[in-house]
Design a protein around this motif. Sequence first.
Motif, PDB file in Angstrom:
ATOM      1  N   LEU A  95      60.036  86.772  92.606  1.00 45.34           N
ATOM      2  CA  LEU A  95      59.243  85.578  92.301  1.00 45.34           C
ATOM      3  C   LEU A  95      59.906  84.625  91.097  1.00 45.34           C
ATOM      4  N   ARG A  96      59.713  83.436  91.418  1.00 46.85           N
ATOM      5  CA  ARG A  96      60.368  82.694  90.349  1.00 46.85           C
ATOM      6  C   ARG A  96      59.187  81.257  89.837  1.00 46.85           C
ATOM      7  N   ARG A  97      59.218  81.093  88.664  1.00 49.71           N
ATOM      8  CA  ARG A  97      58.368  80.324  88.219  1.00 49.71           C
ATOM      9  C   ARG A  97      58.717  78.706  87.994  1.00 49.71           C
ATOM     10  N   ASP A  98      60.015  78.688  87.953  1.00 51.12           N
ATOM     11  CA  ASP A  98      60.792  77.071  88.017  1.00 51.12           C
ATOM     12  C   ASP A  98      60.272  76.583  89.259  1.00 51.12           C
ATOM     13  N   VAL A  99      60.359  75.056  89.047  1.00 53.37           N
ATOM     14  CA  VAL A  99      60.081  74.301  90.141  1.00 53.37           C
ATOM     15  C   VAL A  99      61.160  73.360  90.309  1.00 53.37           C
ATOM     16  N   ARG A 100      61.815  73.562  91.585  1.00 54.45           N
ATOM     17  CA  ARG A 100      63.203  72.826  91.730  1.00 54.45           C
ATOM     18  C   ARG A 100      62.975  71.673  92.524  1.00 54.45           C
ATOM     19  N   PRO A 101      64.047  70.700  92.346  1.00 50.91           N
ATOM     20  CA  PRO A 101      63.828  69.417  93.380  1.00 50.91           C
ATOM     21  C   PRO A 101      63.498  69.590  94.819  1.00 50.91           C
TER      22      PRO A 101
ATOM     23  N   GLU B 227      55.507  67.499  93.487  1.00 50.88           N
ATOM     24  CA  GLU B 227      56.131  66.250  92.793  1.00 50.88           C
ATOM     25  C   GLU B 227      55.848  65.940  91.357  1.00 50.88           C
ATOM     26  N   GLU B 228      54.311  66.183  91.245  1.00 49.34           N
ATOM     27  CA  GLU B 228      53.555  65.603  89.998  1.00 49.34           C
ATOM     28  C   GLU B 228      54.067  66.671  89.113  1.00 49.34           C
ATOM     29  N   HIS B 229      54.475  67.946  89.414  1.00 52.01           N
ATOM     30  CA  HIS B 229      54.939  68.916  88.332  1.00 52.01           C
ATOM     31  C   HIS B 229      56.422  68.447  87.973  1.00 52.01           C
ATOM     32  N   LEU B 230      57.177  68.086  88.957  1.00 52.44           N
ATOM     33  CA  LEU B 230      58.608  67.862  88.688  1.00 52.44           C
ATOM     34  C   LEU B 230      58.701  66.527  87.686  1.00 52.44           C
ATOM     35  N   ARG B 231      57.809  65.591  88.036  1.00 49.43           N
ATOM     36  CA  ARG B 231      57.776  64.299  87.273  1.00 49.43           C
ATOM     37  C   ARG B 231      57.296  64.564  85.657  1.00 49.43           C
ATOM     38  N   ASN B 232      56.319  65.635  85.515  1.00 47.12           N
ATOM     39  CA  ASN B 232      55.722  65.727  84.422  1.00 47.12           C
ATOM     40  C   ASN B 232      55.710  66.921  83.534  1.00 47.12           C
TER      41      ASN B 232
ATOM     42  N   PRO C 247      55.010  71.208  83.263  1.00 51.31           N
ATOM     43  CA  PRO C 247      53.739  72.028  83.339  1.00 51.31           C
ATOM     44  C   PRO C 247      52.564  71.449  82.496  1.00 51.31           C
ATOM     45  N   GLY C 248      52.859  70.217  81.602  1.00 50.98           N
ATOM     46  CA  GLY C 248      51.824  69.835  80.974  1.00 50.98           C
ATOM     47  C   GLY C 248      50.793  69.119  82.104  1.00 50.98           C
ATOM     48  N   CYS C 249      51.160  68.929  83.203  1.00 52.23           N
ATOM     49  CA  CYS C 249      50.627  68.060  84.287  1.00 52.23           C
ATOM     50  C   CYS C 249      49.361  69.004  84.545  1.00 52.23           C
ATOM     51  N   GLY C 250      49.453  70.294  84.323  1.00 49.51           N
ATOM     52  CA  GLY C 250      48.306  70.942  84.622  1.00 49.51           C
ATOM     53  C   GLY C 250      48.320  72.017  85.971  1.00 49.51           C
ATOM     54  N   TYR C 251      49.600  71.900  86.608  1.00 46.61           N
ATOM     55  CA  TYR C 251      49.880  72.494  87.843  1.00 46.61           C
ATOM     56  C   TYR C 251      50.998  73.223  87.492  1.00 46.61           C
ATOM     57  N   HIS C 252      50.817  74.684  87.780  1.00 44.19           N
ATOM     58  CA  HIS C 252      51.738  75.640  87.585  1.00 44.19           C
ATOM     59  C   HIS C 252      51.896  76.367  89.011  1.00 44.19           C
ATOM     60  N   PHE C 253      53.312  76.821  89.117  1.00 43.53           N
ATOM     61  CA  PHE C 253      53.645  77.425  90.438  1.00 43.53           C
ATOM     62  C   PHE C 253      54.370  78.592  90.329  1.00 43.53           C
ATOM     63  N   LEU C 254      54.114  79.698  91.457  1.00 44.60           N
ATOM     64  CA  LEU C 254      54.817  80.617  91.538  1.00 44.60           C
ATOM     65  C   LEU C 254      55.485  80.613  93.109  1.00 44.60           C
TER      66      LEU C 254
ATOM     67  N   TYR D  39      54.117  80.624  98.304  1.00 45.66           N
ATOM     68  CA  TYR D  39      54.057  79.984  97.051  1.00 45.66           C
ATOM     69  C   TYR D  39      52.456  79.942  96.708  1.00 45.66           C
ATOM     70  N   ALA D  40      52.220  80.146  95.224  1.00 50.86           N
ATOM     71  CA  ALA D  40      50.867  79.868  94.584  1.00 50.86           C
ATOM     72  C   ALA D  40      50.904  78.402  93.709  1.00 50.86           C
ATOM     73  N   CYS D  41      49.805  77.641  93.836  1.00 53.38           N
ATOM     74  CA  CYS D  41      49.668  76.671  92.754  1.00 53.38           C
ATOM     75  C   CYS D  41      48.405  77.018  92.060  1.00 53.38           C
ATOM     76  N   TYR D  42      48.270  77.104  90.717  1.00 52.86           N
ATOM     77  CA  TYR D  42      47.276  77.158  89.851  1.00 52.86           C
ATOM     78  C   TYR D  42      47.234  76.313  88.475  1.00 52.86           C
ATOM     79  N   GLY D  43      46.071  76.231  87.924  1.00 53.47           N
ATOM     80  CA  GLY D  43      46.142  75.564  86.542  1.00 53.47           C
ATOM     81  C   GLY D  43      44.564  75.393  86.032  1.00 53.47           C
ATOM     82  N   PRO D  44      44.801  75.298  84.769  1.00 56.64           N
ATOM     83  CA  PRO D  44      43.671  75.300  83.934  1.00 56.64           C
ATOM     84  C   PRO D  44      42.785  74.405  84.412  1.00 56.64           C
ATOM     85  N   ILE D  45      41.278  74.460  84.464  1.00 53.79           N
ATOM     86  CA  ILE D  45      40.308  73.698  84.657  1.00 53.79           C
ATOM     87  C   ILE D  45      39.833  72.905  83.256  1.00 53.79           C
ATOM     88  N   LEU D  46      40.187  71.763  83.229  1.00 49.16           N
ATOM     89  CA  LEU D  46      39.801  70.862  81.945  1.00 49.16           C
ATOM     90  C   LEU D  46      38.489  70.983  81.788  1.00 49.16           C
ATOM     91  N   GLY D  47      38.169  70.948  80.369  1.00 48.12           N
ATOM     92  CA  GLY D  47      36.625  70.974  80.034  1.00 48.12           C
ATOM     93  C   GLY D  47      35.898  72.271  79.884  1.00 48.12           C
TER      94      GLY D  47
END
Length: 169
Positions: A15-21, A50-55, A57-64, A75-83
């Motif tokens: 498993l890797r967490r880093d997002v590559r181009p 692409e959003e994660h690559l631009r911005n 982990p602060g964009c709210g999308y995390h990957f495995l 792969y999996a994509c997850y993130g916090p639900i704002l509010g």
Amino acid sequence: MNGTDKDKDNAPVYLRRDVRPEDPDHVERIVASTGFFNPEEIQVARSLVEEHLRNGPGCGYHFLFAQRGDRPAGYACYGPILGTDRRFDLYWIAVDPAHQKMGLGRLLLEATEEAVRALGGRKIYVETSSRALYEPTRRFYLKAGYGIEAVLQDFYAPEDHKIILSKTL
């Protein structure tokens, strides 16, 4: 299949967490290969990477990524639900059909749950369709301890309801 391809198919999974181009292309390939998603959904999956690559982990999308050989098998994509108070969405989990039935989905799900716990998450939500095609998906989550929270009638289309499942961590 030559020996090199076979060796890659039998390579150990990590498993890797880093997002590559190159990951937007990998995610698009994986999601399209499942046969579950329409072209618009496939582009959404790609756009989150692409959003994660631009911005970052602060964009709210995390990957495995479940990496086998030189490219991801799932792969999996997850993130916090704002509010909310420590609630997370599991947006995507997908495994290339050539690598299904090998435990990669469960590995990704369990690793996602651990990652959410590490980020302080207390509950994960998953959304899926009521269509017959998604019956194995629903069984997968139910077997992993998720429960049905709600059914939104005719959400995706007539007779295609949104099923919301959750699990308290």
